[in-house]
Write an enzyme that holds these catalytic residues in place. Sequence first.
Site, PDB file in Angstrom:
ATOM      1  N   HIS A  87      -8.975 -12.163   1.999  1.00 58.47           N
ATOM      2  CA  HIS A  87      -7.785 -11.329   1.786  1.00 58.47           C
ATOM      3  C   HIS A  87      -6.578 -12.194   1.467  1.00 58.47           C
ATOM      4  O   HIS A  87      -6.583 -13.401   1.707  1.00 58.47           O
ATOM      5  CB  HIS A  87      -7.481 -10.487   3.039  1.00 58.47           C
ATOM      6  CG  HIS A  87      -8.376  -9.285   3.172  1.00 58.47           C
ATOM      7  ND1 HIS A  87      -9.648  -9.372   3.709  1.00 58.47           N
ATOM      8  CD2 HIS A  87      -8.190  -7.996   2.829  1.00 58.47           C
ATOM      9  CE1 HIS A  87     -10.207  -8.172   3.691  1.00 58.47           C
ATOM     10  NE2 HIS A  87      -9.344  -7.310   3.163  1.00 58.47           N
ATOM     11  N   HIS A  88      -5.512 -11.527   0.999  1.00 58.66           N
ATOM     12  CA  HIS A  88      -4.218 -12.188   0.758  1.00 58.66           C
ATOM     13  C   HIS A  88      -3.683 -12.770   2.068  1.00 58.66           C
ATOM     14  O   HIS A  88      -4.059 -12.310   3.166  1.00 58.66           O
ATOM     15  CB  HIS A  88      -3.228 -11.175   0.169  1.00 58.66           C
ATOM     16  CG  HIS A  88      -3.013  -9.998   1.063  1.00 58.66           C
ATOM     17  ND1 HIS A  88      -2.062  -9.981   2.038  1.00 58.66           N
ATOM     18  CD2 HIS A  88      -3.665  -8.808   1.158  1.00 58.66           C
ATOM     19  CE1 HIS A  88      -2.119  -8.839   2.689  1.00 58.66           C
ATOM     20  NE2 HIS A  88      -3.096  -8.106   2.175  1.00 58.66           N
ATOM     21  N   LYS A 139      -1.944 -10.781   5.313  1.00 64.65           N
ATOM     22  CA  LYS A 139      -2.674  -9.857   6.193  1.00 64.65           C
ATOM     23  C   LYS A 139      -2.511 -10.297   7.651  1.00 64.65           C
ATOM     24  O   LYS A 139      -2.638 -11.479   7.965  1.00 64.65           O
ATOM     25  CB  LYS A 139      -4.157  -9.832   5.799  1.00 64.65           C
ATOM     26  CG  LYS A 139      -4.960  -8.809   6.556  1.00 64.65           C
ATOM     27  CD  LYS A 139      -6.335  -8.630   5.925  1.00 64.65           C
ATOM     28  CE  LYS A 139      -7.217  -7.712   6.751  1.00 64.65           C
ATOM     29  NZ  LYS A 139      -6.647  -6.379   6.939  1.00 64.65           N
ATOM     30  N   MET A 198       0.833  -1.204   0.000  1.00 63.31           N
ATOM     31  CA  MET A 198       0.000   0.000   0.000  1.00 63.31           C
ATOM     32  C   MET A 198       0.867   1.254   0.000  1.00 63.31           C
ATOM     33  O   MET A 198       0.557   2.246  -0.664  1.00 63.31           O
ATOM     34  CB  MET A 198      -0.898   0.008   1.236  1.00 63.31           C
ATOM     35  CG  MET A 198      -2.046  -0.958   1.175  1.00 63.31           C
ATOM     36  SD  MET A 198      -3.306  -0.449   0.001  1.00 63.31           S
ATOM     37  CE  MET A 198      -4.127   0.847   0.921  1.00 63.31           C
ATOM     38  N   ASN A 253     -11.019   0.882   5.001  1.00 64.73           N
ATOM     39  CA  ASN A 253     -11.094   0.579   3.571  1.00 64.73           C
ATOM     40  C   ASN A 253     -11.239   1.884   2.790  1.00 64.73           C
ATOM     41  O   ASN A 253     -12.202   2.620   2.961  1.00 64.73           O
ATOM     42  CB  ASN A 253     -12.281  -0.344   3.276  1.00 64.73           C
ATOM     43  CG  ASN A 253     -12.080  -1.073   1.967  1.00 64.73           C
ATOM     44  OD1 ASN A 253     -11.607  -0.480   0.997  1.00 64.73           O
ATOM     45  ND2 ASN A 253     -12.402  -2.342   1.937  1.00 64.73           N
ATOM     46  N   THR A 285     -12.914  -3.859   7.601  1.00 66.08           N
ATOM     47  CA  THR A 285     -14.113  -3.627   6.785  1.00 66.08           C
ATOM     48  C   THR A 285     -15.248  -4.549   7.239  1.00 66.08           C
ATOM     49  O   THR A 285     -16.402  -4.122   7.328  1.00 66.08           O
ATOM     50  CB  THR A 285     -13.791  -3.895   5.301  1.00 66.08           C
ATOM     51  OG1 THR A 285     -12.702  -3.056   4.950  1.00 66.08           O
ATOM     52  CG2 THR A 285     -14.975  -3.610   4.404  1.00 66.08           C
ATOM     53  N   ALA A 318      -9.392   4.951   8.163  1.00 64.26           N
ATOM     54  CA  ALA A 318     -10.330   4.302   7.250  1.00 64.26           C
ATOM     55  C   ALA A 318      -9.869   2.880   6.974  1.00 64.26           C
ATOM     56  O   ALA A 318      -8.843   2.683   6.320  1.00 64.26           O
ATOM     57  CB  ALA A 318     -10.435   5.088   5.942  1.00 64.26           C
TER      58      ALA A 318
HETATM   59  P1  NAP Z   1       2.850  -4.615   3.780  1.00 61.49           P
HETATM   60  O1  NAP Z   1       3.081  -4.805   2.318  1.00 61.49           O
HETATM   61  O2  NAP Z   1       3.279  -5.684   4.721  1.00 61.49           O
HETATM   62  O3  NAP Z   1       3.512  -3.240   4.211  1.00 61.49           O
HETATM   63  C1  NAP Z   1       3.687  -2.824   5.527  1.00 61.49           C
HETATM   64  C2  NAP Z   1       4.949  -1.994   5.567  1.00 61.49           C
HETATM   65  O4  NAP Z   1       5.100  -1.416   6.851  1.00 61.49           O
HETATM   66  C3  NAP Z   1       6.201  -2.830   5.281  1.00 61.49           C
HETATM   67  O5  NAP Z   1       6.967  -2.191   4.295  1.00 61.49           O
HETATM   68  C4  NAP Z   1       6.905  -2.833   6.638  1.00 61.49           C
HETATM   69  O6  NAP Z   1       8.311  -2.908   6.525  1.00 61.49           O
HETATM   70  C5  NAP Z   1       6.479  -1.455   7.143  1.00 61.49           C
HETATM   71  N1  NAP Z   1       6.784  -1.284   8.555  1.00 61.49           N
HETATM   72  C6  NAP Z   1       6.750  -2.193   9.563  1.00 61.49           C
HETATM   73  N2  NAP Z   1       7.175  -1.624  10.708  1.00 61.49           N
HETATM   74  C7  NAP Z   1       7.466  -0.340  10.406  1.00 61.49           C
HETATM   75  C8  NAP Z   1       7.963   0.758  11.151  1.00 61.49           C
HETATM   76  N3  NAP Z   1       8.258   0.627  12.449  1.00 61.49           N
HETATM   77  N4  NAP Z   1       8.137   1.932  10.529  1.00 61.49           N
HETATM   78  C9  NAP Z   1       7.858   2.082   9.243  1.00 61.49           C
HETATM   79  N5  NAP Z   1       7.422   1.081   8.448  1.00 61.49           N
HETATM   80  C10 NAP Z   1       7.227  -0.114   9.050  1.00 61.49           C
HETATM   81  O7  NAP Z   1       1.287  -4.385   4.070  1.00 61.49           O
HETATM   82  P2  NAP Z   1       0.207  -3.683   3.117  1.00 61.49           P
HETATM   83  O8  NAP Z   1      -0.538  -4.712   2.356  1.00 61.49           O
HETATM   84  O9  NAP Z   1       0.834  -2.540   2.405  1.00 61.49           O
HETATM   85  O10 NAP Z   1      -0.816  -3.144   4.217  1.00 61.49           O
HETATM   86  C11 NAP Z   1      -0.424  -2.157   5.169  1.00 61.49           C
HETATM   87  C12 NAP Z   1      -1.600  -1.873   6.096  1.00 61.49           C
HETATM   88  O11 NAP Z   1      -2.666  -1.308   5.335  1.00 61.49           O
HETATM   89  C13 NAP Z   1      -2.190  -3.134   6.764  1.00 61.49           C
HETATM   90  O12 NAP Z   1      -2.624  -2.815   8.049  1.00 61.49           O
HETATM   91  C14 NAP Z   1      -3.381  -3.476   5.875  1.00 61.49           C
HETATM   92  O13 NAP Z   1      -4.380  -4.202   6.562  1.00 61.49           O
HETATM   93  C15 NAP Z   1      -3.845  -2.083   5.521  1.00 61.49           C
HETATM   94  N6  NAP Z   1      -4.649  -1.965   4.306  1.00 61.49           N
HETATM   95  C16 NAP Z   1      -5.581  -0.981   4.326  1.00 61.49           C
HETATM   96  C17 NAP Z   1      -6.347  -0.755   3.218  1.00 61.49           C
HETATM   97  C18 NAP Z   1      -7.340   0.375   3.270  1.00 61.49           C
HETATM   98  O14 NAP Z   1      -8.037   0.600   2.278  1.00 61.49           O
HETATM   99  N7  NAP Z   1      -7.433   1.097   4.380  1.00 61.49           N
HETATM  100  C19 NAP Z   1      -6.169  -1.506   2.080  1.00 61.49           C
HETATM  101  C20 NAP Z   1      -5.204  -2.517   2.065  1.00 61.49           C
HETATM  102  C21 NAP Z   1      -4.436  -2.717   3.189  1.00 61.49           C
HETATM  103  P3  NAP Z   1       9.052  -4.339   6.303  1.00 61.49           P
HETATM  104  O15 NAP Z   1       8.910  -4.606   4.840  1.00 61.49           O
HETATM  105  O16 NAP Z   1      10.458  -4.077   6.716  1.00 61.49           O
HETATM  106  O17 NAP Z   1       8.329  -5.328   7.153  1.00 61.49           O
END
Ligand code: NAP
Length: 266
Positions: free
Chosen positions: A155-156, A159, A15, A127, A166, A125
């Site tokens: 979800h993938h 997660k 994201m 979602n 949501t 938000a």
């Molecule tokens: P992701 O690919 O695992 O990305 C999370 C990122 O956060 C990784 O790059 C991770 O780094 C980083 N991180 C972990 N600890 C950190 C810290 N202390 N400081 C800064 N960065 C740090 O996950 P994603 O799929 O992008 O999802 C991220 C979040 O958004 C989740 O909570 C997911 O449920 C949510 N989400 C929300 C929506 C929405 O519409 N609101 C949609 C999709 C997902 P590393 O790579 O080093 O672990």
Amino acid sequence: MKTINVVVAGPRGRMGREAVSLVHNTEHFQLVAVIDRMNDGKSLSSVDGFTGIDVPIYTDAERCFQEVKPDVLIDLTTPEVGKKHAELALHYGVRPVVGTTGFTKEDLARLTELAEGKGIGAVIAPNFAVGAILMMKFAQMAAKYFTDVEIIELHHDQKLDAPSGTAVKTAELISMVRPSKKQGHPEEKETLQGARGATYDGIPIHSVRLPGLIAHQEVIFGGNGQALTIRHDSFNRASFMSGVKLSVETVMKLNTLVYGLENIIE
Ligand code: NAP
């Protein structure tokens, strides 16, 4: 339009990458720094996939807010980190736009108090996809006529939290309009624990985690001789970015915390 200075936390995530690209490519947004847990002090342009995006990387969120003084933080990290970042941001007068999921009612209450204490906005938000918001609204409409409902969220498999924010939000919206109800047979017994899923105010929620999926949800209503299924699919993470953009613009005009994109779209 006045330029909004933005910091993105979690820029290497799935994201976060989309959010960096959104901020970088939006005329009235300025990416001023990123918060990541590696590459402290380097330029983001030195990280794979960010050629030409020359902003500093901070591993310490507090130092970032003190030195860069951004208007908005977009947080797309993990539940524990997201909560800490949102709290710190509000403390330093930075408006958080949080897409990270897994916040509890208590977290929201604490952050609302902080935002109101500072007199600044925050958006959380679960979602950001507009279609998902419509799915929730349609489900709430249907619940007035169909009181038996189950939610399946898919979800993938990377997660971290279950059920999805949501799914919980959908159940909350439904329980606002239908009387509390225990569904299924009164003597129903699970012969395998968890078979009937989790429940929110009597509404079963089932979480599916599989590689290849992004974010999907079905809300299934059953009635006498009929069923209604409302389904939304996010096929890629770009589907969330129009909601992120709207939230960054809106959070500048708020003086409290708003939970849920449905409360800021017309
Ligand atoms: P992701 O690919 O695992 O990305 C999370 C990122 O956060 C990784 O790059 C991770 O780094 C980083 N991180 C972990 N600890 C950190 C810290 N202390 N400081 C800064 N960065 C740090 O996950 P994603 O799929 O992008 O999802 C991220 C979040 O958004 C989740 O909570 C997911 O449920 C949510 N989400 C929300 C929506 C929405 O519409 N609101 C949609 C999709 C997902 P590393 O790579 O080093 O672990």
